[in-house]
Design a protein around this motif. Structure first.
Motif, PDB file in Angstrom:
ATOM      1  N   VAL A 301       0.863  -1.179   0.000  1.00  0.00           N
ATOM      2  CA  VAL A 301       0.000   0.000   0.000  1.00  0.00           C
ATOM      3  C   VAL A 301       0.905   1.237   0.000  1.00  0.00           C
ATOM      4  CG1 VAL A 301      -0.196   0.021   2.541  1.00  0.00           C
ATOM      5  CG2 VAL A 301      -1.867   1.243   1.125  1.00  0.00           C
ATOM      6  N   VAL A 302       0.539   2.178  -0.826  1.00  0.00           N
ATOM      7  CA  VAL A 302       1.283   3.456  -0.843  1.00  0.00           C
ATOM      8  C   VAL A 302       0.727   4.366   0.254  1.00  0.00           C
ATOM      9  CG1 VAL A 302       1.821   5.514  -2.186  1.00  0.00           C
ATOM     10  CG2 VAL A 302       1.820   3.250  -3.290  1.00  0.00           C
ATOM     11  N   LEU A 303       1.646   4.865   1.071  1.00  0.00           N
ATOM     12  CA  LEU A 303       1.262   5.822   2.134  1.00  0.00           C
ATOM     13  C   LEU A 303       1.821   7.195   1.772  1.00  0.00           C
ATOM     14  CD1 LEU A 303       2.094   3.679   5.329  1.00  0.00           C
ATOM     15  CD2 LEU A 303      -0.092   3.872   4.096  1.00  0.00           C
ATOM     16  N   ASN A 304       0.925   8.159   1.647  1.00  0.00           N
ATOM     17  CA  ASN A 304       1.321   9.523   1.293  1.00  0.00           C
ATOM     18  C   ASN A 304       1.190  10.465   2.503  1.00  0.00           C
ATOM     19  OD1 ASN A 304       1.875   9.014  -1.436  1.00  0.00           O
ATOM     20  ND2 ASN A 304      -0.292   9.229  -1.990  1.00  0.00           N
ATOM     21  N   ALA A 305       2.259  11.193   2.780  1.00  0.00           N
ATOM     22  CA  ALA A 305       2.191  12.267   3.787  1.00  0.00           C
ATOM     23  C   ALA A 305       1.732  13.551   3.107  1.00  0.00           C
ATOM     24  CB  ALA A 305       3.549  12.487   4.428  1.00  0.00           C
ATOM     25  N   ASN A 306       1.235  14.501   3.874  1.00  0.00           N
ATOM     26  CA  ASN A 306       0.862  15.814   3.316  1.00  0.00           C
ATOM     27  C   ASN A 306       2.113  16.512   2.785  1.00  0.00           C
ATOM     28  OD1 ASN A 306       1.235  15.870   6.364  1.00  0.00           O
ATOM     29  ND2 ASN A 306       1.525  18.051   5.879  1.00  0.00           N
ATOM     30  N   THR A 307       1.924  17.323   1.800  1.00  0.00           N
ATOM     31  CA  THR A 307       3.064  18.019   1.183  1.00  0.00           C
ATOM     32  C   THR A 307       2.927  19.523   1.381  1.00  0.00           C
ATOM     33  OG1 THR A 307       1.927  18.075  -0.952  1.00  0.00           O
ATOM     34  CG2 THR A 307       3.408  16.206  -0.528  1.00  0.00           C
ATOM     35  N   GLY A 308       4.025  20.223   1.140  1.00  0.00           N
ATOM     36  CA  GLY A 308       4.052  21.675   1.259  1.00  0.00           C
ATOM     37  C   GLY A 308       5.464  22.188   1.041  1.00  0.00           C
TER      38      GLY A 308
END
Length: 373
Positions: A301-308
């Protein structure tokens, strides 16, 4: 020749005629001038040697209608005249000599007396004479035509601005007086006016730690302490409303410029220099799985963190730094069971840790061999 003499080494001479012949007497008047408030002054007729015994009649007159003093003694060649402390104007001192043995009376001899009025001398403070360091009070002397001034501080000539004018601005503790002199060179000294300058306290702020930190942090700010001191903290010029606002110490959690007003028992105050507290915002930290987090062995499963902008990352698996691919990027592909979190750090080095995302990898079943009966 005989003279009327004002004693104390200040001689005002009137020429008297000879005792021997009344027809040969002369009367040359002399004027004595002094300032009001002199009080008792002694007078006498000069007695040359060989003069037979005489008696003397003294009197005082005035042309201005003012009350006149009576000579304190009569009969002798000397008298005291009490001009009191209030008389002023023009007067005439008269003396007539009578020869005791013959009863002959000499021409009257006179002494003109001019008593110049003494000015008043008063001090009127414009405001209170008790104030704090850095304050002042304007002291005004009475004014009038032809008056001159000399201010004194504790009995010594005042050397500040306006020392010889009718007004000074007092900034120093002590007793102030003013000598007022009129056009007749008569002077009066005012009563003393006491000026009290109370010392102001010091006001300083000492932070216990750095004043720049991340959201959720704090810094303790300590003011100087001392007996009888009271405090009012301010944030950006407005009274601080947090805990300890009127104590010597506060815990700052908000950005802004902090000052403290310190007041002593004389109600004198000082305001500290400003201490700037900077609270940098912490980033958010979230994990968004692309698909289900429960799958069979061999899946992922791909886990994405918030970006900025300027964000950095550190992934963790069960609280330990993740060592798989993308461990310091915004996205990883999880293939192992466990609780995944991510630490997100912004440009201010403030960090946040996401909630945990649980990944469950179920084992695949074992397939038995196929047999033919």
């Amino acid at each position: 020749m005989k003279t009327i003499i004002k004693k104390n080494f200040f001689f005002l001479i009137l020429l008297l005629g000879s005792f021997m012949s009344m027809n040969s007497q002369t009367n040359s008047a002399t004027t004595e001038t002094f300032c009001q408030g002199t009080g008792i002054r002694p007078y006498a007729v000069d007695m040359p040697s060989g003069t037979p015994g005489s008696t003397y009649t003294w009197s005082v007159t005035t042309s201005s209608g003012n009350p006149v003093p009576t000579p304190i003694s009569n009969g002798s060649n000397a008298t005291n005249i009490n001009w009191s402390t209030t008389l002023s104007g023009s007067y005439v001192v008269h003396v007539v000599e009578t020869t005791t043995s013959t009863g002959c009376v000499a021409n009257e001899v006179t002494l003109n007396v001019v008593i110049n009025p003494t000015p008043t001398a008063t001090i009127i403070p414009v405001t209170t004479t008790t104030f704090c360091t850095g304050g002042s009070v304007v002291l005004n002397a009475n004014t009038g035509t032809g008056l001159a001034y000399q201010w004194k501080l504790d009995g010594v000539n005042y050397t500040g601005a306006g020392a010889t004018t009718s007004t000074i601005t007092a900034t120093t503790s002590g007793v102030y007086t003013v000598i007022v002199t009129n056009a007749s060179t008569c002077s009066a000294t005012s009563s003393g006016t006491t000026v009290t300058v109370n010392p102001s306290p010091t006001a300083t702020i000492t932070p216990l730690t750095t004043t720049t930190f991340c959201t959720g942090g704090s810094v303790v700010l300590n003011a100087n302490t001392g007996t009888g001191l009271t405090y009012q903290w301010q944030l950006d010029g407005v009274n601080y409303t947090g805990a300890g606002a009127t104590t010597s110490s506060i815990t700052a959690t908000t950005s802004g410029v902090y000052t403290v007003i310190v007041t002593n028992t004389s109600t004198c105050s000082a305001t500290s220099s400003g201490t700037t507290v900077t609270v940098n915002p912490s980033p958010t930290a979230t994990i968004t799985p692309v698909t289900t987090t429960t799958f069979c062995s061999g899946g992922s499963v791909v886990l994405n963190a918030n970006t900025g902008t300027a964000l950095t990352y550190q992934w963790k698996l069960d609280g330990v730094n993740y060592t798989g691919a993308g461990a310091t990027t915004s996205s990883i592909t999880a293939t192992t069971s466990g609780v995944y979190t991510v630490i997100v750090t912004n440009a201010s080095t403030c960090s946040a840790t996401s909630s945990g995302t649980t990944v469950t990898v179920n084992p695949a079943p074992t397939t038995s061999a196929i047999f033919h009966d």
